[in-house]
Scaffold this active site. Structure first.
Site, mmCIF file in Angstrom:
data_model
loop_
_atom_site.group_PDB
_atom_site.id
_atom_site.type_symbol
_atom_site.label_atom_id
_atom_site.label_comp_id
_atom_site.label_asym_id
_atom_site.label_seq_id
_atom_site.Cartn_x
_atom_site.Cartn_y
_atom_site.Cartn_z
ATOM 1 N N GLY A 156 0.813 -1.211 0.000
ATOM 2 C CA GLY A 156 0.000 0.000 0.000
ATOM 3 C C GLY A 156 0.841 1.254 0.000
ATOM 4 O O GLY A 156 2.060 1.211 0.182
ATOM 5 N N CYS A 193 5.339 -6.203 0.849
ATOM 6 C CA CYS A 193 5.732 -4.820 0.644
ATOM 7 C C CYS A 193 5.429 -3.964 1.885
ATOM 8 O O CYS A 193 6.102 -4.127 2.885
ATOM 9 C CB CYS A 193 5.111 -4.287 -0.638
ATOM 10 S SG CYS A 193 6.132 -3.011 -1.388
ATOM 11 N N SER A 244 9.330 2.671 -2.422
ATOM 12 C CA SER A 244 10.181 3.859 -2.312
ATOM 13 C C SER A 244 11.034 3.768 -1.067
ATOM 14 O O SER A 244 12.015 4.484 -0.934
ATOM 15 C CB SER A 244 9.312 5.107 -2.159
ATOM 16 O OG SER A 244 8.382 5.186 -3.185
ATOM 17 N N HIS A 289 7.005 -8.033 -5.354
ATOM 18 C CA HIS A 289 5.617 -8.304 -5.763
ATOM 19 C C HIS A 289 5.554 -9.533 -6.678
ATOM 20 O O HIS A 289 5.625 -9.395 -7.907
ATOM 21 C CB HIS A 289 5.044 -7.084 -6.486
ATOM 22 C CG HIS A 289 4.672 -5.986 -5.556
ATOM 23 N ND1 HIS A 289 3.363 -5.634 -5.288
ATOM 24 C CD2 HIS A 289 5.439 -5.167 -4.798
ATOM 25 C CE1 HIS A 289 3.345 -4.640 -4.420
ATOM 26 N NE2 HIS A 289 4.600 -4.334 -4.113
ATOM 27 N N GLU A 339 3.101 -11.128 -7.613
ATOM 28 C CA GLU A 339 1.867 -11.185 -8.404
ATOM 29 C C GLU A 339 1.937 -10.352 -9.680
ATOM 30 O O GLU A 339 1.028 -10.434 -10.523
ATOM 31 C CB GLU A 339 0.683 -10.707 -7.544
ATOM 32 C CG GLU A 339 0.527 -9.177 -7.406
ATOM 33 C CD GLU A 339 1.607 -8.489 -6.584
ATOM 34 O OE1 GLU A 339 2.436 -9.183 -5.964
ATOM 35 O OE2 GLU A 339 1.633 -7.235 -6.563
#
Ligand SMILES: C=C(O[C@@H]1C=C(C(=O)O)C=C[C@H]1O)C(=O)O
Ligand SMILES: NC(=O)CC[C@H](N)C(=O)O
Length: 773
Positions: A58, A89, A138, A191, A193
């Site tokens: 998120g 993440c 980031s 990630h 996915e």
């Protein structure tokens, strides 16, 4: 045996549903999704029915409570209620923070970048070789270790590192995965996915699940023998060999999708005989040399309200086969909605009714029901539109569907659809015009209309015209550039991965009967041919669009081999733009040729930009059509348009649904769940829109919304309203009218400020040319 259940805690990310799909497909489990701010009472109690929990990615920073919500409490759950957790993440970063780690900004944020991950080969990575995977972050988690290693050490002695990204020597190592030494907590920074992550990266999910099962089993065993002393929860699985075959994938096979369900060798009976099916009548006549403009002229539509979805200037073989002209008259029913007031207005020849629906999303459900009530089954099979709703939704209307409140402007519709009963479809491929009506007993209209079209020899009597701009307001360079900087600051801080920044120009021109809106549109479409061009005049809005971008198309449903209704839908986002060579007024060439454009469009900057939107749209689509029903038949193909080269991807979904008419999932549900178009927002969508709202000076309005149709036969097609000139009647003043053009571009961390300014000016220029300045 009851189905295994996984709880997913969503931090309002735009990749969530892709993770859910991956988990459901790989593990055959059922995933339940809640948000980080969902009310769950006592979290420890709430998670008990679940076998495991995923804390999702998120926007924001894991040290900010509002950004992680209940994820922060997961790590503090007492021993008796504890469940296996995978942090992805942001979720991973929250795990690290909970056990002594710190967050710091990366010198070069990694959004849509695919790199190699070096793993310890154990635990989550057991049996996996080092692999390529996509990153979207980031911030970097710092465990305070002097060197990357796979051994836990002070100050984070409870966290064992499992994987690193060592691909950027100057930026330093980036921690990619940890596990808790004693508790069943794992985390991954990458990630798996993403459409560009390798299958090896995806297998991490299977390994995690085996570890969960093992942990849950040991918990069961402990409970079974009623041990009273506290037990060791050490679940180090290093060295274990797992048989992944024991897992039962439950994927519904993704149906191979086709660009267009119409057969390409369609043949028409070009006779004047009408066929009548229920209240549907049609006539097919040869197009001969008639143009869309001729048809509009002969039917004398130009001075009234009407809509044209115009594919006459076909650029690509597979796009823009049909043009659709929708007739709107005094008695046409209109369904309109203004953002913020929650009321849908239905205006018919006899009455005006107001229905409280609550939001634009519910207004779209209303339209879905409306179309079901006017369903036509026996229209002309080989054309996509038989009649139905034609219109637009503004960007602000779209924002309401994702819960972002916006101001409305009196007299301006944020959603406006006309229920078009009489329409004309032109099949440019076969040179045929189909006149059709869903009004009962409308043969007389068919006859008189076909006589008008067959009557005299075709001549274009409405001449294109060029308006003179009296006063123009153009984007201001320093202001736009400082906004690009601010976008990049937000990206640095982890609040967004990509932001589609836009602004608007305004042109005042004299109202004149010799330069009507339709004439202006004629000029524009010649200057800037585009596959999804359109003209619309309804209520107070006039839209002259030369959009190159399909937002969403869905085919009329058919029955599949299992008797289920199936409709294939398609998104075609554009992201990545390069100016074509043009000779500037001073004679100097500007822009690049195809070969160079191909090179530029394959650089990490452009591909990352496109990838993020592809993953975002996969997420939007997964949310409606479910796991396993989304494919990406085209990933990042270069396409040539009038003034630019663009990078285009195609994402398709299979909408299966139950036979019950009222509960049937349809393309309208996909539309309602995918607005605003991801290519115009950036990602994660909601946070991106909130940030853009604070940066952009005025409402985007018509620009950046969608325009298209929903057919009574069950199909639909919408383009993104870009490269578009529009106006509102309430701005007409003293014989002048104010035309607006929006333009922008996606800002990523790799964007060059001057380059983005030029890209925006290039897009603006493609439609600004309409005006004589
Ligand atoms: C923002 C615009 O275009 C959008 C942004 C693009 C980009 O950043 O490359 C490409 C196509 C559109 O999705 C525009 O045309 O104004
Ligand atoms: N994809 C994510 O979860 C990103 C996490 C965090 N916002 C970052 O940018 O680092």
């Amino acid at each position: 045996m009851s189905r295994v259940r996984v709880l997913f805690i969503d931090a309002y990310d735009s990749f969530t549903n892709n993770i859910v799909s991956l988990v459901e497909n790989q593990l055959g489990v059922e995933v339940t999704k809640i948000h980080i701010d969902s009310y769950v009472g006592d979290l420890a109690t709430f998670i008990q029915p679940f076998d495991a929990v995923i804390a999702g990615p998120g926007p924001g920073n894991p040290e900010v409570l509002d950004d992680v919500g209940i994820i922060a409490s997961l790590w503090r759950i007492d021993e008796t209620h504890i469940k296996p957790v995978l942090g992805v993440c942001l979720g991973f970063q929250s795990l690290v923070c909970a056990f002594g780690g710190r967050m710091e900004r990366l010198s070069r944020p990694r959004h849509g970048i695919s790199t190699q991950v070096d793993t310890c080969g154990k635990d989550l990575f057991n049996g996996l070789t080092d692999f390529q995977t996509v990153q979207y972050h980031s911030l970097r988690a710092n465990l305070g270790q002097p060197e990357p290693s796979c051994i836990a050490s002070e100050p984070c002695s409870e966290l064992t590192p499992l994987a690193w990204d060592l691909s950027d020597p100057s930026g330093g190592p980036i921690l990619m995965s940890v596990k808790h030494r004693l508790k069943p907590f794992w985390g991954i920074q990458f990630h798996p996915e993403s459409i560009l992550s390798s299958s090896e990266a995806k297998n991490v999910i299977r390994n995690w699940w085996l570890l969960c099962k093992k942990w849950n089993q040991s918990r069961e065993d402990l409970r079974g023998v009623e041990k009273t002393q506290s037990c060791s929860l050490n679940n180090d699985a290093s060295g274990d060999t797992y048989t992944v075959d024991s897992l039962s994938p439950s994927s519904m096979p993704a149906t191979p999708s086709s660009e267009n369900s119409m057969s390409s060798n369609t043949s028409y009976t070009t006779t004047r005989e009408s066929s009548i099916a229920e209240n549907y009548v049609h006539t097919a006549i040869p197009l001969d040399r008639l143009t869309v403009s001729d048809i509009v002229h002969r039917l004398e539509l130009q001075n009234d309200e009407f809509v044209v979805l115009d594919s006459e200037q076909r650029l690509m073989a597979n796009l823009g086969r049909y043009s659709i002209i929708g007739q709107v008259d005094r008695i046409t029913t209109k369904l309109t909605y203004q953002a913020g007031n929650g009321v849908i207005k239905i205006t018919t020849a006899e009455y005006t009714a107001l229905e409280q629906v609550g939001s634009l999303k519910s207004a779209l459900s209303y339209l879905k029901n409306y179309l079901n009530q006017h369903k036509v089954e026996n229209g002309y099979r080989d054309i996509p539109f038989w009649g139905g709703l034609m219109g637009y939704i503004t960007y602000e209307g779209c924002l309401e569907t994702i819960g972002i409140p916006t101001q409305t402007h009196a007299n301006r519709d944020d959603m406006c659809f006309a229920f078009v009963e009489r329409s004309i479809v032109i099949d440019h491929l076969h040179g045929v015009v189909i006149l059709q009506s869903i009004k009962s007993g409308d043969e007389i209209w068919l006859q008189s209309t076909s006589s008008k079209l067959l009557g005299t020899s075709p001549t274009t009597s409405i001449k294109p015209a060029t308006p003179e701009a009296l006063i123009s307001r153009l984007p201001e360079k320093s202001s736009y550039m400082s906004k690009i900087d601010r976008c990049q600051e937000e990206i640095q801080a982890g609040n967004s991965y990509e932001l589609c920044l836009t602004n608007q120009a305004a042109f005042k021109s004299r109202k004149s009967p010799s330069c009507t809106s339709w004439q202006k549109y004629q000029t524009l479409r010649a200057l800037n041919p585009a596959p999804f061009a359109s003209y619309l005049h309804m209520n107070s809005a006039t839209i002259l669009s030369t959009s190159p971008e399909r937002f969403l198309n869905w085919a009329r449903p058919t029955l599949d081999e299992h008797g289920r209704s199936l409709s294939v839908c398609q998104f075609r986002p554009i992201k990545g733009t390069v100016q074509k060579t043009q000779i500037l007024p001073d004679g100097t060439p500007h822009g690049v040729a195809l070969q160079e454009a191909m090179q530029i469009l394959s650089t990490p900057k452009e591909t990352a930009e496109n990838l993020m939107i592809v993953d975002l749209i996969r997420h939007d689509l997964h949310g409606v059509v479910g796991s396993g029903n989304v494919t990406v038949p085209t990933l990042m193909q270069v396409e040539e348009y009038a003034t630019v080269y663009q990078l285009v991807s195609v994402i398709e979904g299979s909408i299966y649904s139950t036979p019950a008419l009222s509960s049937r999932t349809s393309g309208i549900d996909v539309l309602a769940s995918s607005l605003p178009p991801g290519s115009m927002t950036g990602t994660p969508k909601r946070r991106a829109c909130e940030i853009l709202n604070t940066l952009e000076d005025e409402p985007r309005s018509i620009y950046s919304g969608v325009i298209g149709y929903m057919c009574v036969g069950g199909g639909g097609d919408f383009s993104v309203t870009i490269r578009t000139v529009f106006k509102w009647d309430d701005e007409d003043e003293g014989g002048n009218e104010t035309w607006r053009i929006g333009a922008g571009g996606a800002i990523t961390i790799l964007s060059d400020v001057q380059g983005e300014w030029e890209e925006m000016c290039g897009k603006l220029g493609s439609t600004r040319r309409l005006f004589k300045e």
